[in-house]
Design a protein around this motif. Structure first.
Motif, PDB file in Angstrom:
ATOM      1  N   ALA A 142     -17.702  -2.400  -1.572  1.00  0.00           N
ATOM      2  CA  ALA A 142     -16.457  -3.171  -1.738  1.00  0.00           C
ATOM      3  C   ALA A 142     -15.615  -3.184  -0.455  1.00  0.00           C
ATOM      4  CB  ALA A 142     -15.642  -2.604  -2.897  1.00  0.00           C
ATOM      5  N   TYR A 143     -15.755  -2.163   0.367  1.00  0.00           N
ATOM      6  CA  TYR A 143     -14.935  -2.135   1.589  1.00  0.00           C
ATOM      7  C   TYR A 143     -15.789  -2.017   2.863  1.00  0.00           C
ATOM      8  CZ  TYR A 143     -15.088   3.012   0.864  1.00  0.00           C
ATOM      9  OH  TYR A 143     -15.474   4.310   0.665  1.00  0.00           O
ATOM     10  N   ALA A 144     -17.046  -2.415   2.759  1.00  0.00           N
ATOM     11  CA  ALA A 144     -17.961  -2.315   3.906  1.00  0.00           C
ATOM     12  C   ALA A 144     -17.484  -3.136   5.099  1.00  0.00           C
ATOM     13  CB  ALA A 144     -19.358  -2.754   3.495  1.00  0.00           C
ATOM     14  N   ASP A 145     -16.786  -4.257   4.815  1.00  0.00           N
ATOM     15  CA  ASP A 145     -16.390  -5.135   5.916  1.00  0.00           C
ATOM     16  C   ASP A 145     -14.890  -5.079   6.212  1.00  0.00           C
ATOM     17  OD1 ASP A 145     -19.031  -6.172   6.516  1.00  0.00           O
ATOM     18  OD2 ASP A 145     -18.930  -6.972   4.483  1.00  0.00           O
ATOM     19  N   LYS A 146     -14.266  -4.037   5.695  1.00  0.00           N
ATOM     20  CA  LYS A 146     -12.853  -3.804   5.987  1.00  0.00           C
ATOM     21  C   LYS A 146     -12.739  -3.022   7.298  1.00  0.00           C
ATOM     22  CE  LYS A 146      -8.985  -2.048   3.136  1.00  0.00           C
ATOM     23  NZ  LYS A 146      -8.477  -3.227   2.437  1.00  0.00           N
ATOM     24  N   ARG A 147     -11.701  -3.326   8.058  1.00  0.00           N
ATOM     25  CA  ARG A 147     -11.486  -2.568   9.301  1.00  0.00           C
ATOM     26  C   ARG A 147     -11.031  -1.149   8.964  1.00  0.00           C
ATOM     27  NH1 ARG A 147     -10.128  -6.281  13.897  1.00  0.00           N
ATOM     28  NH2 ARG A 147     -10.424  -8.348  13.030  1.00  0.00           N
ATOM     29  N   VAL A 148     -11.518  -0.213   9.739  1.00  0.00           N
ATOM     30  CA  VAL A 148     -11.203   1.199   9.489  1.00  0.00           C
ATOM     31  C   VAL A 148      -9.696   1.461   9.576  1.00  0.00           C
ATOM     32  CG1 VAL A 148     -11.388   3.453  10.617  1.00  0.00           C
ATOM     33  CG2 VAL A 148     -13.446   2.186  10.019  1.00  0.00           C
ATOM     34  N   GLY A 149      -9.003   0.721  10.454  1.00  0.00           N
ATOM     35  CA  GLY A 149      -7.557   0.889  10.605  1.00  0.00           C
ATOM     36  C   GLY A 149      -6.774   0.557   9.338  1.00  0.00           C
ATOM     37  N   GLN A 150      -7.416  -0.187   8.423  1.00  0.00           N
ATOM     38  CA  GLN A 150      -6.732  -0.556   7.178  1.00  0.00           C
ATOM     39  C   GLN A 150      -7.226   0.265   5.988  1.00  0.00           C
ATOM     40  OE1 GLN A 150      -7.680  -4.692   7.231  1.00  0.00           O
ATOM     41  NE2 GLN A 150      -6.154  -5.146   8.786  1.00  0.00           N
ATOM     42  N   MET A 151      -7.951   1.330   6.277  1.00  0.00           N
ATOM     43  CA  MET A 151      -8.515   2.138   5.186  1.00  0.00           C
ATOM     44  C   MET A 151      -7.671   3.369   4.890  1.00  0.00           C
ATOM     45  SD  MET A 151     -12.564   2.235   5.888  1.00  0.00           S
ATOM     46  CE  MET A 151     -13.512   0.737   6.106  1.00  0.00           C
TER      47      MET A 151
END
Ligand SMILES: Nc1ncnc2c1ncn2[C@@H]1O[C@H](COP(=O)(O)OP(=O)(O)O)[C@@H](O)[C@H]1O
Ligand SMILES: [Mg+2]
Length: 230
Positions: free
Chosen positions: A119-128
């Motif tokens: 679900a969050y594979a393509d989210k930027r790490v800075g927004q995790m």
């Protein structure tokens, strides 16, 4: 074998490690345990060559941490915490980067699925969130597929569901023959799966077979209980 011989290290006048000697075999899990500020991270940094020991040596299957640096690093993975991730890259990009750099056969998608990260594979790490970043970090270890894996407090800040998942992954890494050192400031999760426990106390390691002793009693004996005089 990952072998440390007579390793010592200090910051200026503050000695942190003295006469550290041990050998870690493939397929073995070691829990490195001591209260906050004792020197667990400092030991892991010395073992991986991020800090230079005052004295002693570290070798990995014969490759010296300093003299044969490339051969040494190819067989090892260590990233201290998720602060070391790139904020503008996604989880998938981190895993791809590691797969390329370590020449790994492990597929990125399989790891993303195993860690329930799709679900969050393509989210930027800075927004995790912190917990999501911890998953990215563990995913990088899984993708690297290196023979020796050193983890610094990998379970810190995780919820119980994630702790359960991470623990299962650690067991599988052990089954796959990885030599693992995992630090923690508390007993429990890391020592539950450990073959041996290394307690760090007064700059020295005290090594115990995990099955052989009452770890809680040993922890209390070594570090005591602090009372709040307030
Ligand atoms: N860069 C540094 N310079 C000086 N002292 C440091 C530095 N990093 C850590 N220390 C000190 O070394 C000791 C051990 O720290 P650390 O290895 O981070 O402990 P742990 O990981 O067990 O919590 C602490 O007293 C800490 O303040
Ligand atoms: Mg630390």
């Amino acid at each position: 074998m990952l072998v440390a011989h007579d390793l010592s290290f200090g910051f200026r006048h503050h000695q942190i490690l003295s006469g550290i000697d041990f050998a870690l075999a493939p397929g073995e899990v070691v829990g490195l345990v001591a209260p906050n500020g004792t020197g667990k991270s400092t030991l892991l940094r010395n073992l991986t060559g991020l800090l230079k020991p005052q004295n002693g040596s570290v070798t990995l299957d014969g490759a010296d941490a300093w003299r044969n640096r490339r051969a040494f690093l190819r067989q090892l993975f260590f990233l201290e915490d998720s602060q070391g991730l790139f904020p503008s890259l996604t989880a998938r990009e981190h895993l791809r980067f590691v797969a390329d750099a370590w020449g790994s056969q492990v597929t990125v998608d399989a790891v993303l699925t195993a860690l329930h990260m799709t679900a969050y594979a393509d989210k930027r790490v800075g927004q995790m969130s912190l917990g999501m970043r911890q998953h990215v970090l563990l995913g990088m270890y899984m993708v690297a597929d290196a023979k020796y894996l050193l983890f610094d407090e990998p379970l810190n800040g995780l919820d119980p569901t994630s702790i359960h998942l991470f623990t299962q992954i650690f067991s599988k890494l052990k089954e796959r023959g990885k030599g693992i050192i995992m630090s923690s400031h508390q007993l429990g999760n890391v020592t539950a799966m450990a073959d041996r426990v290394f307690f760090l106390k007064d700059t020295r390691l005290q090594v115990y077979e995990a099955a052989g002793i009452d770890l809680d009693a040993k922890y209390d004996e070594l570090y005591g209980v602090q009372e709040a005089d307030w």
